[in-house]
Design a protein around this motif. Structure first.
Motif, PDB file in Angstrom:
ATOM      1  N   ILE A  61     -23.028 -31.791 -14.973  1.00 56.90           N
ATOM      2  CA  ILE A  61     -23.902 -32.916 -15.335  1.00 56.90           C
ATOM      3  C   ILE A  61     -23.982 -33.945 -14.201  1.00 56.90           C
ATOM      4  O   ILE A  61     -25.020 -34.562 -13.990  1.00 56.90           O
ATOM      5  CB  ILE A  61     -23.468 -33.556 -16.670  1.00 56.90           C
ATOM      6  CG1 ILE A  61     -24.655 -34.273 -17.335  1.00 56.90           C
ATOM      7  CG2 ILE A  61     -22.282 -34.480 -16.504  1.00 56.90           C
ATOM      8  CD1 ILE A  61     -25.688 -33.380 -17.937  1.00 56.90           C
ATOM      9  N   SER A  62     -22.913 -34.049 -13.406  1.00 52.46           N
ATOM     10  CA  SER A  62     -22.960 -34.971 -12.242  1.00 52.46           C
ATOM     11  C   SER A  62     -23.940 -34.443 -11.202  1.00 52.46           C
ATOM     12  O   SER A  62     -24.739 -35.191 -10.631  1.00 52.46           O
ATOM     13  CB  SER A  62     -21.574 -35.106 -11.610  1.00 52.46           C
ATOM     14  OG  SER A  62     -20.652 -35.617 -12.531  1.00 52.46           O
ATOM     15  N   GLN A  63     -23.896 -33.148 -10.971  1.00 54.61           N
ATOM     16  CA  GLN A  63     -24.799 -32.561  -9.972  1.00 54.61           C
ATOM     17  C   GLN A  63     -26.243 -32.572 -10.499  1.00 54.61           C
ATOM     18  O   GLN A  63     -27.189 -32.769  -9.750  1.00 54.61           O
ATOM     19  CB  GLN A  63     -24.336 -31.129  -9.654  1.00 54.61           C
ATOM     20  CG  GLN A  63     -22.920 -31.090  -9.144  1.00 54.61           C
ATOM     21  CD  GLN A  63     -22.781 -30.455  -7.780  1.00 54.61           C
ATOM     22  OE1 GLN A  63     -23.772 -30.168  -7.127  1.00 54.61           O
ATOM     23  NE2 GLN A  63     -21.554 -30.240  -7.349  1.00 54.61           N
ATOM     24  N   TRP A  64     -26.398 -32.356 -11.803  1.00 54.77           N
ATOM     25  CA  TRP A  64     -27.737 -32.436 -12.415  1.00 54.77           C
ATOM     26  C   TRP A  64     -28.297 -33.852 -12.248  1.00 54.77           C
ATOM     27  O   TRP A  64     -29.430 -34.048 -11.813  1.00 54.77           O
ATOM     28  CB  TRP A  64     -27.647 -32.077 -13.900  1.00 54.77           C
ATOM     29  CG  TRP A  64     -28.919 -32.306 -14.658  1.00 54.77           C
ATOM     30  CD1 TRP A  64     -30.002 -31.481 -14.723  1.00 54.77           C
ATOM     31  CD2 TRP A  64     -29.247 -33.462 -15.437  1.00 54.77           C
ATOM     32  NE1 TRP A  64     -30.988 -32.056 -15.498  1.00 54.77           N
ATOM     33  CE2 TRP A  64     -30.558 -33.271 -15.947  1.00 54.77           C
ATOM     34  CE3 TRP A  64     -28.550 -34.647 -15.760  1.00 54.77           C
ATOM     35  CZ2 TRP A  64     -31.180 -34.217 -16.760  1.00 54.77           C
ATOM     36  CZ3 TRP A  64     -29.190 -35.591 -16.570  1.00 54.77           C
ATOM     37  CH2 TRP A  64     -30.478 -35.377 -17.059  1.00 54.77           C
TER      38      TRP A  64
ATOM     39  N   THR B  75     -23.041 -23.917 -11.329  1.00 53.27           N
ATOM     40  CA  THR B  75     -23.624 -25.209 -10.954  1.00 53.27           C
ATOM     41  C   THR B  75     -25.009 -25.006 -10.345  1.00 53.27           C
ATOM     42  O   THR B  75     -25.954 -25.740 -10.640  1.00 53.27           O
ATOM     43  CB  THR B  75     -22.706 -25.935  -9.960  1.00 53.27           C
ATOM     44  OG1 THR B  75     -21.434 -26.155 -10.592  1.00 53.27           O
ATOM     45  CG2 THR B  75     -23.284 -27.261  -9.510  1.00 53.27           C
ATOM     46  N   SER B  76     -25.136 -23.962  -9.536  1.00 51.72           N
ATOM     47  CA  SER B  76     -26.462 -23.654  -8.963  1.00 51.72           C
ATOM     48  C   SER B  76     -27.445 -23.308 -10.079  1.00 51.72           C
ATOM     49  O   SER B  76     -28.621 -23.641 -10.011  1.00 51.72           O
ATOM     50  CB  SER B  76     -26.344 -22.492  -7.973  1.00 51.72           C
ATOM     51  OG  SER B  76     -25.422 -22.830  -6.951  1.00 51.72           O
TER      52      SER B  76
ATOM     53  N   ALA C   1     -23.805 -19.986 -19.723  1.00 49.99           N
ATOM     54  CA  ALA C   1     -24.085 -18.534 -19.738  1.00 49.99           C
ATOM     55  C   ALA C   1     -23.655 -17.905 -18.417  1.00 49.99           C
ATOM     56  O   ALA C   1     -23.018 -16.846 -18.398  1.00 49.99           O
ATOM     57  CB  ALA C   1     -25.572 -18.299 -19.994  1.00 49.99           C
ATOM     58  N   CYS C   2     -23.962 -18.552 -17.318  1.00 46.11           N
ATOM     59  CA  CYS C   2     -23.595 -17.997 -16.001  1.00 46.11           C
ATOM     60  C   CYS C   2     -22.090 -17.986 -15.807  1.00 46.11           C
ATOM     61  O   CYS C   2     -21.519 -17.001 -15.333  1.00 46.11           O
ATOM     62  CB  CYS C   2     -24.242 -18.822 -14.900  1.00 46.11           C
ATOM     63  SG  CYS C   2     -23.752 -18.291 -13.249  1.00 46.11           S
ATOM     64  N   LEU C   3     -21.412 -19.020 -16.230  1.00 46.89           N
ATOM     65  CA  LEU C   3     -19.953 -19.115 -16.038  1.00 46.89           C
ATOM     66  C   LEU C   3     -19.234 -17.979 -16.751  1.00 46.89           C
ATOM     67  O   LEU C   3     -18.155 -17.555 -16.336  1.00 46.89           O
ATOM     68  CB  LEU C   3     -19.451 -20.459 -16.578  1.00 46.89           C
ATOM     69  CG  LEU C   3     -17.964 -20.752 -16.327  1.00 46.89           C
ATOM     70  CD1 LEU C   3     -17.716 -21.196 -14.882  1.00 46.89           C
ATOM     71  CD2 LEU C   3     -17.450 -21.803 -17.303  1.00 46.89           C
ATOM     72  N   TRP C   4     -19.808 -17.475 -17.814  1.00 47.04           N
ATOM     73  CA  TRP C   4     -19.170 -16.468 -18.685  1.00 47.04           C
ATOM     74  C   TRP C   4     -18.811 -15.185 -17.925  1.00 47.04           C
ATOM     75  O   TRP C   4     -17.861 -14.495 -18.267  1.00 47.04           O
ATOM     76  CB  TRP C   4     -20.114 -16.162 -19.845  1.00 47.04           C
ATOM     77  CG  TRP C   4     -19.528 -15.444 -21.028  1.00 47.04           C
ATOM     78  CD1 TRP C   4     -18.252 -14.966 -21.176  1.00 47.04           C
ATOM     79  CD2 TRP C   4     -20.221 -15.114 -22.252  1.00 47.04           C
ATOM     80  NE1 TRP C   4     -18.111 -14.361 -22.401  1.00 47.04           N
ATOM     81  CE2 TRP C   4     -19.296 -14.435 -23.080  1.00 47.04           C
ATOM     82  CE3 TRP C   4     -21.509 -15.325 -22.707  1.00 47.04           C
ATOM     83  CZ2 TRP C   4     -19.646 -13.969 -24.345  1.00 47.04           C
ATOM     84  CZ3 TRP C   4     -21.851 -14.860 -23.971  1.00 47.04           C
ATOM     85  CH2 TRP C   4     -20.933 -14.203 -24.781  1.00 47.04           C
TER      86      TRP C   4
END
Ligand code: SDX
Length: 393
Positions: free
Chosen positions: A358-361, A200-201, A222-225
């Motif tokens: 997408i909510s945080q974005w 999320t960051s 990519a980061c979550l992976w």
């Protein structure tokens, strides 16, 4: 300019942003979405209602929920041309590699929801992301097993539609088991958002530069992976399989405690929770429920998981370091029982987390005070010095 920086290896003590979406109390083991406890939502709500709550801040009325579900349902198809992206990958490509590529490419297809200065385009981008991720994940799976893509069905609810796209084949009718659909919906709810985790960051940092929403979400995927993050559910099940039987557990506990051994108990520990991850508790109940319903109670993997948890929670090393099972510890057992290969575990985490990203974005982009993210560093390199000619080195 005189700022004093202290180095925090995990940035857990310095706030990187302010948000009103999710609250975590790591010591209490509490997780609230817009003030509602996750265990209450998991018990009484469903994924698209939680999506509405995360996006708009309040639980919807019946009319609002119906309108939202209709808008999402009617955006579940992908542009037909996007099929060619899947076909460009080798069949053995990890589905996460496909998701990163296909989501990043969405900005080349959905031009009318990439202008972040337009609130309406931001809204459409959010609906499209939530709606299309199950189709992308399901098609990545179908492609990897050489089966034809199955189109979304508007008469199925969100979780059932995803299961249908994954497991239906054109040659026969496939009826989604409502119990499995409910379990999948609950897994999606438990992964929906989690404050400022690494992915999320990443989405916030990418989006803060003005990058379009699809590119920013692709960065989050990519980061979550990584196995330390969303890749842990796959790594955890593979670890449980590697342990194999309850008798082998003590050897692995010993390895997890050995600082010189890179082995870690996957599905254990958390940057923030120093108590039980509230999602792990709900996931554990779901694992029992789903496996009983599927008639696989004597699942050796579940037995190893439960015994590993019992031993670890009594072991002073884990107690002292406050290491508890996290959301990834039991999820893989349920997904494997549903028929998914381990390579699909993280894609399911990604499609579930898309609403959080997408909510945080949207929250960040909608803030008129928002500036580009710019983390600073504590410089530990050489002091100023002059260039030396090669013959003098
Ligand atoms: C997710 O941030 C989020 O919210 C993430 C997430 C989300 O919803 O977005 O919750 C999803 O990513 C959950 C975490 C999934 N990852 C795993 O299960 C991988 C295994 N766990 C670890 O790699 C680890 O626990 C992390 C990466 C999750 C956290 O690593 P840290 O920051 O090192 O953990 P910590 O600060 O809590 O560690 C305390 C100590 C450390 O030892 P010391 O440096 O104090 O000597 O415990 C050790 C760690 O080395 N430790 C472990 C361990 N996890 C931490 N030792 C053995 N086995 C483990 N699993």
């Amino acid at each position: 300019d005189g700022d004093v920086f202290t180095f925090d290896p995990g940035f857990t003590s310095t706030a990187s942003c302010q948000s009103s979406i999710t609250y975590i109390d790591g010591d209490l083991g509490e997780l609230l979405h817009r003030g509602y406890p996750i265990d209450e939502l998991a018990d009484k709500s469903h994924y698209l209602e939680v999506c509405y709550l995360l996006l708009y801040g309040e639980l919807p009325t019946a009319a609002q929920l119906e309108d939202f579900e209709t808008r999402v349902t009617r955006h579940t198809m992908l542009h037909e041309q996007m099929q060619y992206f899947f076909r460009g990958f080798r069949r053995d490509a990890h589905p996460m590699a496909i998701m990163v590529g296909v989501v990043g490419a969405m900005s080349a297809f959905y031009h009318d929801s990439t202008d972040i200065s337009d609130p309406w385009q931001r809204e459409v981008a959010a609906i499209r992301m939530i709606a299309k991720m199950p189709t992308i994940a399901a098609w990545a799976y179908k492609y990897s097993i050489g089966q034809p893509f199955v189109y979304p069905r508007n008469n199925l609810d969100y979780a059932a539609n995803f299961l249908h796209m994954c497991f239906a084949v054109p040659s026969e009718e496939y009826v989604v088991d409502p119990i499995l659909a409910k379990a999948m919906d609950r897994i999606m709810m438990l992964h929906a958002d989690h404050e400022q985790n690494a992915s999320t960051s990443t989405v916030r940092l990418a989006g803060s530069s003005g990058a379009n929403p699809f590119a920013s979400i692709a960065a989050g995927i990519a980061c979550l992976w990584g196995p330390a993050h969303g890749g842990a559910n796959q790594a955890c099940l593979e670890m449980l399989r590697q342990i194999g039987t309850v008798d082998n557990i003590p050897e692995y506990i010993k390895r997890a405690k050995d600082k010189d051994d890179p082995f870690r108990l996957m599905g254990f520990g958390h940057r923030v929770y120093k108590n039980f991850d509230p999602r792990a508790k709900v996931m554990k109940e779901s694992a029992d429920e789903v496996l009983n319903l599927l008639g696989i109670e004597d699942n050796e993997t579940l037995k190893v998981a439960k015994e590993l948890e019992r031993i670890a929670l009594e072991d002073e090393f884990f107690v002292e370091k406050k290491l508890y099972p996290n959301v990834d510890f039991y999820s893989g057992i349920i997904l494997e029982a549903m028929g998914f290969p381990t390579s699909m575990f993280t894609p399911i985490f990604a499609l579930s987390r898309t609403v959080g990203w997408i909510s945080q974005w949207k929250e960040m982009i909608g803030d008129p005070q928002q500036k580009i993210g710019r983390p600073r560093q504590l410089y530990t390199g050489a002091p100023r010095r002059s260039y030396s000619e090669v013959e003098d080195r």
